[in-house]
Design an enzyme around this catalytic site. Structure first.
Site, mmCIF file in Angstrom:
data_model
loop_
_atom_site.group_PDB
_atom_site.id
_atom_site.type_symbol
_atom_site.label_atom_id
_atom_site.label_comp_id
_atom_site.label_asym_id
_atom_site.label_seq_id
_atom_site.Cartn_x
_atom_site.Cartn_y
_atom_site.Cartn_z
ATOM 1 N N LYS A 1 -30.373 8.120 -78.336
ATOM 2 C CA LYS A 1 -29.558 6.930 -78.587
ATOM 3 C C LYS A 1 -28.639 6.726 -77.383
ATOM 4 O O LYS A 1 -28.606 7.526 -76.453
ATOM 5 C CB LYS A 1 -28.692 7.095 -79.845
ATOM 6 C CG LYS A 1 -29.445 7.440 -81.117
ATOM 7 C CD LYS A 1 -30.307 6.312 -81.641
ATOM 8 C CE LYS A 1 -31.068 6.727 -82.903
ATOM 9 N NZ LYS A 1 -32.025 5.686 -83.330
ATOM 10 N N SER B 1 -32.045 0.377 -85.994
ATOM 11 C CA SER B 1 -31.769 1.728 -85.513
ATOM 12 C C SER B 1 -30.981 2.513 -86.556
ATOM 13 O O SER B 1 -29.927 2.056 -87.027
ATOM 14 C CB SER B 1 -30.969 1.677 -84.201
ATOM 15 O OG SER B 1 -30.537 2.963 -83.815
#
Length: 274
Positions: free
Chosen positions: A146, A233
């Protein structure tokens, strides 16, 4: 079923290393005595494999210890220098695509013990905007990737698709409106250029409702991360913060793209990761 390749590699290193040491202590001196007693011409006639079998060295010992050097090199490079990963999901689109093979700098955030991930030599600390690989807090056998948004002590807010850090809105510029494949379906998105510190990168926002809004204060020793594909996400908004000891390194380079087993690999995405 998930498995920890790092743990498997460490076990292979220890096992082959133990056989290498055992051979050096028990059988190597015996082989040396046999070789010293042989005529020079007979020595030359023996290939390396035949020499290893002298003095009744068990075949399994010779076979297992022969893998030690190559495993030690791979283990050392992967643990302390650079580690390869493959991107399995679309959470980092458009920065990283499904099928991208990336390299991760393992020593930028400190030299760490393999498997335990404990820092033994501090170097630098993670910065806002870094693309980081870390052990997923809820299942450390899984590696996640991420973008680092919040440092320890930061106040992060995400509302109406607007990101703020410590009360300051993150710079955001609309670049385009596209229809792209967001696993598992195709949908329209807006492409933005964002600036976080000295880092500029692109993000996606879908036209759907924002799946998770809120405000978070990052505790000491932890980090707040989000995917560049903001509305697709699973990140710190859902499962919380990343402990410092879970950090593995900074992703810095895409070296291959291969999204399907029966397709041809491509180098079209090669380059540094922003």
């Amino acid at each position: 079923m998930a498995f920890d390749f790092e743990l498997i590699l460490a076990a292979a290193f220890l096992i082959t290393g133990a056989f290498w040491v055992y051979d050096r202590i028990v059988y190597a001196p015996k082989r040396a005595l046999v070789l010293d007693s042989m005529p020079a011409e007979a020595k030359k006639a023996l290939n390396k494999e035949a020499q290893q079998r002298l003095a009744d060295t068990p075949k399994y010992v010779a076979e297992i210890k022969s893998f030690f050097v190559i495993i030690a090199v791979i283990f050392g490079l992967r643990s302390f220098v650079v580690e390869p990963f493959q991107i399995p999901s679309g959470s980092m689109l458009p920065t990283l695509e499904i099928g991208d093979f990336i390299l991760v700098n393992k020593f930028e955030y400190g030299v760490r013990l393999p498997v335990l991930n404990t820092t033994i030599i501090p170097t630098t600390t993670p910065s806002r905007g870094d693309v980081v690989v870390f052990k997923y807090p809820e299942n450390p056998s899984l590696n996640y990737i991420k973008r680092l948004i919040g440092l320890p002590g930061d106040k992060v807010s995400y509302r109406n698709k607007e990101l703020t850090v410590n009360g300051e809105p993150v710079d955001k510029e609309l670049l385009a409106k596209l229809s792209v494949s967001l696993n598992p379906s195709r949908e329209p998105v807006q492409v933005f250029k964002e600036s976080l510190g000295d880092v500029e990168f692109e993000t996606y926002n879908s036209y759907r409702n924002t799946p998770k809004e809120g405000e978070w204060t990052v505790p000491e020793g932890h980090y707040f991360v989000m995917g560049d594909n903001r509305d697709n996400s699973a990140d710190s908004r859902f499962w919380g913060y990343v402990p410092e000891e879970n950090m593995k390194g900074r992703a810095f380079y895409v070296w291959l793209y291969w999204n399907e087993f029966f397709s041809l690999p491509s180098f079209k995405h090669n380059g540094l990761i922003k």
